[in-house]
Design a protein around this motif. Structure first.
Motif, PDB file in Angstrom:
ATOM      1  N   UNK A  11       0.859  -1.188   0.000  1.00  0.00           N
ATOM      2  CA  UNK A  11       0.000   0.000   0.000  1.00  0.00           C
ATOM      3  C   UNK A  11       0.893   1.235   0.000  1.00  0.00           C
ATOM      4  N   UNK A  12       0.581   2.197  -0.869  1.00  0.00           N
ATOM      5  CA  UNK A  12       1.341   3.445  -0.947  1.00  0.00           C
ATOM      6  C   UNK A  12       0.380   4.612  -1.125  1.00  0.00           C
ATOM      7  N   UNK A  13       0.800   5.770  -0.648  1.00  0.00           N
ATOM      8  CA  UNK A  13       0.019   6.981  -0.890  1.00  0.00           C
ATOM      9  C   UNK A  13       0.153   7.361  -2.364  1.00  0.00           C
ATOM     10  N   UNK A  14      -0.864   8.001  -2.904  1.00  0.00           N
ATOM     11  CA  UNK A  14      -0.840   8.421  -4.305  1.00  0.00           C
ATOM     12  C   UNK A  14      -0.058   9.723  -4.452  1.00  0.00           C
ATOM     13  N   UNK A  15       0.724   9.808  -5.521  1.00  0.00           N
ATOM     14  CA  UNK A  15       1.415  11.052  -5.840  1.00  0.00           C
ATOM     15  C   UNK A  15       0.385  12.044  -6.375  1.00  0.00           C
TER      16      UNK A  15
END
Length: 528
Positions: A323-327
């Motif tokens: 899971x990663x934050x969106x740019x």
């Protein structure tokens, strides 16, 4: 025990003895060969007890030091991507490095529960301890410890069943080097090419000349680094590569000049057949195109083996997906306890996240329709991450707008995007999608396209739970690859947030939002 020292010093950039990609590759090859021998005797298991290097692995300073270690670590001058990849590949029990001239004992990290040592009931998850050592009798660096005492049961003995392996400490952290290689099992020659593909084996010194050292000597690598999250090539309208590296830019240029079909004599480099452009290859790009696709994969923004992956956005990582934050996130975090206000979300950090397969995957369709254990396992973990994110959204009276856009291109890494919207607006999702599609001459379908290589936009309707699809025609040039983002911006009444480039913030702001989201998401993070 495997020592590796590049002899690097601030004044020794021309030292011919410094290691390069070939040295790293040869060492990893030796470890793979030893692992296979161990596998024949007992079972697959890591074979390195102690790794000694001069450089510290890049990314290792991500946790508080153990008691007795230096309270702070100076800006590193000898962090190295190749050492990170080496450590991630061979998974040593202990890794000692002296390049920073400070004593630093990091909290140990565990390689998940799949990588184990020992046999039967004595098996235990494998883990690594990293220790930075100070210099011997060098007053200029202060009184830094240059020695370390330990009691280690050799991994070979544990695997053979003659000694019990050490249990993983309770303070183990997640693997800080996962982006350099997350193999999920011990290294052997079958997966050796995957590891070596991430190493620069050109023979150049691994110093400032190739820009691999971080920080203190790192050169500008914007052209070699992958593009940011959600960057879309203006030539083919696909993410995952810079426009200058577009595999189909020649065909796109001819099309803009009015040439819908390739000229006489043109042969597709994908299937070696005439009659269609390379970008329209019906077999998805086999044959000679594999080399081109492989080059694109080595620069893929979402592949964790890429040493240039932006760690500033990472939230959590499991066995099959992360899971990663969106740019350039569509929503931002508002004040605690506030309701949704335009693009100001009550979810800490905003909540616009991506759930991404760890293995390079061009479409999630196989995880729904595939019959292999790998496909089912990936699909199950993506669903589990999506449910965890949805649970956090629910705590703040939000539901997820979860969507995927896939063109089924081998050099594009797909992801599931999740944007929180107010619960009371869930019923507006399908009507808004149908209206957007009608304006573009498209329709909302209930299933995937007939062709396995046909592109699609997939959305989970938060009101009904139905899976909705918009088929992307093969010859479509004007399909909006940001349809999901435009849909969310329409529902939230924030049209200015439709384009991610207009929403990019500084790295410090990104990190602040990420940290707030991680803190709130911690109780739902099943990989912790």
């Amino acid at each position: 025990m495997v020592p590796l020292d590049d002899g690097a010093r601030p004044d020794s950039s021309a030292d011919p003895n410094r290691f390069d990609g070939n040295a790293i590759g040869d060492l990893i090859s030796q470890v793979a060969a030893e692992n296979e021998k161990a596998c024949q005797r007992t079972q697959t298991q890591p074979s390195i007890d102690i790794l000694l290097t001069f450089d510290w692995p890049y990314g290792v300073v991500t946790a508080a030091p153990q008691g007795g270690a230096s309270a702070s670590v100076p800006a590193a001058q000898f962090e190295c991507n190749k050492i990170s990849l080496l450590c991630a590949a061979v998974m040593p029990r202990y890794h000692f490095a002296a390049g920073e001239c400070v004593f630093y004992e990091r909290q140990p990290w565990k390689y998940g529960d799949r990588v184990v040592v020992g046999r039967g009931a004595a098996a235990a998850p494998h883990f690594t301890r990293f220790v930075g050592l100070g210099p011997v009798n060098e007053p200029q660096h202060g009184k830094q410890r240059w020695f370390y005492a330990m009691n280690v049961a050799p991994l070979h003995s544990a695997s053979a069943g003659t000694a019990a392996p050490s249990a993983a400490p309770v303070n183990c952290t997640a693997n800080p080097l996962f982006q350099f290689g997350r193999l999920g099992k011990a290294l052997d020659t079958r997966i050796l090419p995957k590891v070596l593909a991430g190493i620069d084996r050109s023979g150049d010194n691994d110093g400032d000349s190739d820009g691999q050292r971080h920080p203190g000597g790192r050169q500008d690598r914007r052209r070699a680094a992958p593009p940011p999250l959600n960057y879309v090539c203006s030539s083919c309208n696909q993410p995952g590569h810079w426009v200058s590296d577009c595999p189909t830019k020649d065909q796109q240029k001819r099309r803009r000049m009015g040439e819908a079909n390739p000229p006489s004599g043109y042969v597709c480099r994908g299937c070696s057949k005439p009659g269609h452009w390379r970008s329209d290859c019906p077999d998805g790009g086999g044959g000679a195109a594999r080399g081109q696709a492989a080059d694109a994969l080595s620069k893929c923004w979402f592949c964790l083996a890429n040493p240039d992956v932006d760690q500033n956005l990472m939230v959590a990582i499991g066995d099959e997906a992360y899971v990663a934050m969106a740019k350039g996130a569509l929503v931002v975090g508002g004040a605690a306890g506030d309701a949704f206000d335009g693009f100001s979300s009550p979810v800490p950090g905003g909540g616009h996240v991506l759930v991404v397969p760890i293995v390079h995957t061009d479409s999630l369709r196989r995880t729904r329709e595939g019959s292999s254990d790998a496909d089912r396992g990936l699909g199950a973990e993506i669903d589990r991450w999506a449910a965890a994110v949805a649970a956090l959204f629910a705590e703040h009276s939000c539901v997820p707008l979860a969507f995927e856009t896939s063109r089924c291109l081998p050099y594009v890494h797909t992801a599931l995007q999740m944007v929180p919207i107010p619960r009371e607006k869930a019923g507006a999702v399908r009507p808004a999608l149908e209206e957007l599609c009608a304006a573009g001459g498209l329709t909302v379908e209930r299933g995937y396209p007939a062709g396995a290589q046909d592109g699609y936009f997939a959305l989970s309707d938060p009101a009904s739970g139905d899976n909705l699809f918009v088929h992307i025609p093969r010859q479509a040039r004007d399909f909006n690859l940001e349809l999901g983002r435009k849909l969310a911006a329409t529902i939230l009444g924030a049209p200015a947030r439709e384009h991610w480039r207009q929403c990019v913030v500084s790295a410090s702001e990104e990190a602040g939002g990420r940290d707030r989201f991680i803190a709130a998401f911690a109780k739902h993070d099943f990989a912790r």
